[in-house]
Design a protein around this motif. Structure first.
Motif, short mmCIF file in Angstrom:
data_model
loop_
_atom_site.label_atom_id
_atom_site.label_comp_id
_atom_site.label_asym_id
_atom_site.label_seq_id
_atom_site.Cartn_x
_atom_site.Cartn_y
_atom_site.Cartn_z
N UNK A 51 0.83 -1.19 0.00
CA UNK A 51 0.00 0.00 0.00
C UNK A 51 0.87 1.25 0.00
N UNK A 52 0.47 2.25 -0.80
CA UNK A 52 1.30 3.45 -0.97
C UNK A 52 1.48 4.21 0.34
N UNK A 53 0.46 4.24 1.17
CA UNK A 53 0.52 5.03 2.40
C UNK A 53 0.91 4.19 3.61
N UNK A 54 0.27 3.03 3.79
CA UNK A 54 0.45 2.22 4.99
C UNK A 54 1.40 1.05 4.78
N UNK A 55 1.87 0.85 3.56
CA UNK A 55 2.72 -0.30 3.28
C UNK A 55 3.97 -0.38 4.14
N UNK A 56 4.75 0.71 4.28
CA UNK A 56 5.96 0.63 5.11
C UNK A 56 5.67 0.23 6.56
N UNK A 57 4.63 0.82 7.16
CA UNK A 57 4.30 0.47 8.55
C UNK A 57 3.86 -0.99 8.64
N UNK A 58 3.09 -1.44 7.67
CA UNK A 58 2.65 -2.85 7.67
C UNK A 58 3.83 -3.79 7.50
N UNK A 59 4.76 -3.43 6.62
CA UNK A 59 5.93 -4.29 6.40
C UNK A 59 6.80 -4.36 7.65
N UNK A 60 6.97 -3.23 8.34
CA UNK A 60 7.76 -3.26 9.57
C UNK A 60 7.12 -4.17 10.61
N UNK A 61 5.82 -4.10 10.75
CA UNK A 61 5.14 -4.97 11.72
C UNK A 61 5.23 -6.42 11.27
N UNK A 62 5.09 -6.65 9.97
CA UNK A 62 5.15 -8.00 9.42
C UNK A 62 6.49 -8.64 9.75
N UNK A 63 7.57 -7.87 9.63
CA UNK A 63 8.90 -8.41 9.90
C UNK A 63 9.12 -8.57 11.40
N UNK A 64 8.74 -7.56 12.18
CA UNK A 64 8.94 -7.61 13.63
C UNK A 64 8.18 -8.78 14.26
N UNK A 65 7.00 -9.09 13.71
CA UNK A 65 6.19 -10.17 14.27
C UNK A 65 6.69 -11.55 13.88
N UNK A 66 7.73 -11.61 13.07
CA UNK A 66 8.34 -12.89 12.75
C UNK A 66 7.70 -13.65 11.61
N UNK A 67 6.92 -12.97 10.77
CA UNK A 67 6.22 -13.68 9.69
C UNK A 67 7.11 -13.95 8.49
N UNK A 68 8.35 -13.45 8.52
CA UNK A 68 9.29 -13.78 7.45
C UNK A 68 9.71 -15.25 7.54
N UNK A 69 9.72 -15.80 8.75
CA UNK A 69 10.16 -17.18 8.94
C UNK A 69 9.26 -18.17 8.19
N UNK A 70 7.92 -18.12 8.35
CA UNK A 70 7.10 -19.05 7.56
C UNK A 70 7.21 -18.83 6.06
N UNK A 71 7.47 -17.60 5.63
CA UNK A 71 7.68 -17.36 4.21
C UNK A 71 8.92 -18.12 3.72
N UNK A 72 10.01 -18.01 4.48
CA UNK A 72 11.23 -18.70 4.10
C UNK A 72 11.02 -20.21 4.13
N UNK A 73 10.24 -20.70 5.11
CA UNK A 73 9.96 -22.14 5.19
C UNK A 73 9.21 -22.62 3.95
N UNK A 74 8.22 -21.83 3.49
CA UNK A 74 7.49 -22.21 2.29
C UNK A 74 8.39 -22.16 1.06
N UNK A 75 9.27 -21.17 1.00
CA UNK A 75 10.21 -21.10 -0.12
C UNK A 75 11.11 -22.32 -0.14
#
Length: 502
Positions: A51-75
């Motif tokens: 999202x143009x306005x809220x994307x950066x804040x959402x991405x920061x929360x997404x990373x801080x909450x640890x959701x990158x780990x399941x992404x890497x697991x699926x990859x």
């Protein structure tokens, strides 16, 4: 579904961590091969993260909450099936989400030092999980047109990784060689499939983005680890052959698509303000390269048919619709790829006679590679764009007689001398004295190496030989930016010192 996607409460999403259930549903849908549910979840995540306005804040929360780990697991799970099924919607989507999340954190950390620890922790996670190895595997396996989006997302992720850790890997020569082999293999598979040049209609918008990203990665390695690239190309004849075919095929494509009609690169105003010379100022107006590489569009097999199309924030990157119009990929992509390749072969040729030699090669009675390059570029590269082309030409012809003969046939070599002298005059006095000292101490190997027993080539008039000696006594690497590592000047031999003595 379309109405739901267009009315997302971003603050509510972050407060209640709705990423967690969406990620869980997407993971289960992938295991159950429920493509519709998987695509709905991925569309929602793309909408929120890009999202143009809220994307950066959402991405920061997404990373801080640890959701990158399941992404890497699926990859990781999808990588195992690459040999059986190249085209994987799950792999493409997961790498897309991973790349945009990492890109946001890296971009924000450059402006906010408080986010630097999060960025460093994320980079450590990517390194420990072996995401770079996943990228290498994709680069060597996925070569179909439909796989270009997945390829580009993987290369962009690798770009962020290399850019931040390149100075830390001081002793990992094998890692850089693996990266170089993977990238050159990828480029050869795209540009010379089956041993012949790719057809123009096969170079789509996403394909050109992959080519641009691969050239940018090779440039980063070459500029920061020039010794690794030099040693690799010097010792591996097969690598030089691959480079020859890759460069020839790319500039063959360029010659068939008139460069005067190619799109322009957006002017970099900040670079123009800090320019050192008139030629560099002209180059910034002409367009040097793209500061941010655009993201490829998601392929049709990754979309659910809804009206939503992921579009990243303009502050971080931009997306163009796919196009197969020759020379009209938009946003300066093709021209930026030309400039990235010119820079790479220029850096790779410095002080490497064996690398310089490949530019005199030609198939049968065909054109030598240097001639292919020079004839493929329009007149602008010899005038206002000379800052982009001339340094590369100088490094190619520095110690190769045949290349000098080719250059003399195709261009006015006196303009090279005028360019070089003009650049030297713009340097600080300290650097000018260093260059003049190197001219006085230059050994005979710096002069054109024409054996005494051989006649002077007819295209090399004898009165111009002293001019060339002065021209090639100056190392182009000395003219790089101050933040780059300066090469160590070669010490003169005892014989040269005796000859220089009065």
């Amino acid at each position: 579904m379309t109405n739901f996607l267009t009315a997302v409460d971003h603050e509510y999403t972050r407060y209640f961590n709705l990423f967690e259930p969406v990620m869980a549903i997407m993971a289960e849908a992938r295991k159950a091969s429920d493509h519709n549910t998987f695509k709905l979840c991925s569309d929602l995540l793309h909408k929120v993260l890009l999202d143009a306005a809220e994307g950066p804040a959402n991405a920061r929360y997404f990373v801080k909450a640890g959701h990158v780990v399941p992404l890497i697991a699926m990859i990781h799970e999808e990588i195992k099936t690459l040999q059986k099924q190249n085209r994987s919607a799950a792999l493409t989507v997961c790498f897309s989400l991973l790349q945009c999340s990492v890109q946001c954190i890296v971009s924000d950390a450059s402006a906010n030092v408080k986010l630097a620890p999060i960025r460093d922790q994320l980079m450590d996670l990517l390194e420990v999980a072996g995401v770079d190895r996943f990228c290498f595997a994709i680069a060597c396996t996925c070569v179909d047109v439909e796989d270009m989006a997945c390829l580009q997302y993987a290369l962009l992720t690798l770009h962020l990784q290399i850019f931040l850790v390149v100075k830390k890997r001081t002793d990992s020569v094998e890692w850089y060689q693996t990266a170089t082999v993977s990238l050159t293999t990828l480029l050869q598979n795209i540009l010379t499939p089956g041993g012949s040049s790719a057809k123009d209609d096969a170079i789509t918008h996403n394909t050109m983005l992959v080519i641009l990203t691969a050239f940018r990665l090779l440039n980063i390695i070459a500029r920061h680890k020039s010794s690794v690239i030099g040693t690799f190309l010097r010792e591996q004849e097969s690598a030089r052959t691959e480079l020859y075919h890759t460069v020839g095929a790319f500039f063959g494509y360029v010659s068939r698509n008139e460069t005067a009609a190619l799109e322009r690169i957006p002017q970099d105003g900040s670079a123009q303000e800090s320019s050192l010379s008139k030629s560099f100022e002209d180059a910034t107006q002409f367009g040097i390269t793209m500061q941010t590489i655009p993201r490829a569009t998601l392929p049709a097999y990754c979309a659910d048919g809804s009206a939503f199309t992921p579009a990243p924030s303009s502050a971080r990157s931009s997306v163009s619709q796919a196009s197969t119009v020759h020379g009209g990929h938009g946003m300066g992509i093709t021209r930026a790829a030309i400039h990235e390749l010119l820079l790479f072969i220029g850096v790779a040729s410095i002080g490497e006679p064996k690398v310089q030699e490949i530019f005199s090669w030609g198939k049968g009675n065909g054109k030598p590679l240097l001639q292919v390059i020079l004839t493929a570029l329009n007149i602008n590269y010899f005038t206002k764009g000379r800052h982009i082309l001339f340094p590369t030409v100088l490094s190619i012809i520095a110690s190769e007689n045949r290349n000098r003969e080719i250059a003399e046939r195709e261009m006015d070599c006196k303009s090279l001398l005028d360019f070089l002298l003009g650049e030297v005059q713009c340097l600080p006095q300290k650097q000018q004295k260093k260059i003049k000292a190197s001219e006085v101490q230059a050994t005979p190997s710096h002069a054109p190496a024409i054996p005494a027993s051989e006649p002077v080539p007819p295209l090399t008039p004898e009165p111009e030989v002293p001019v060339k000696k002065k021209l090639f006594a100056i190392n182009w690497a000395d003219l790089t930016d101050s933040d780059d590592e300066q090469p160590v000047a070669e010490k003169p031999t005892e014989a040269a010192a005796d000859n220089a003595a009065p």
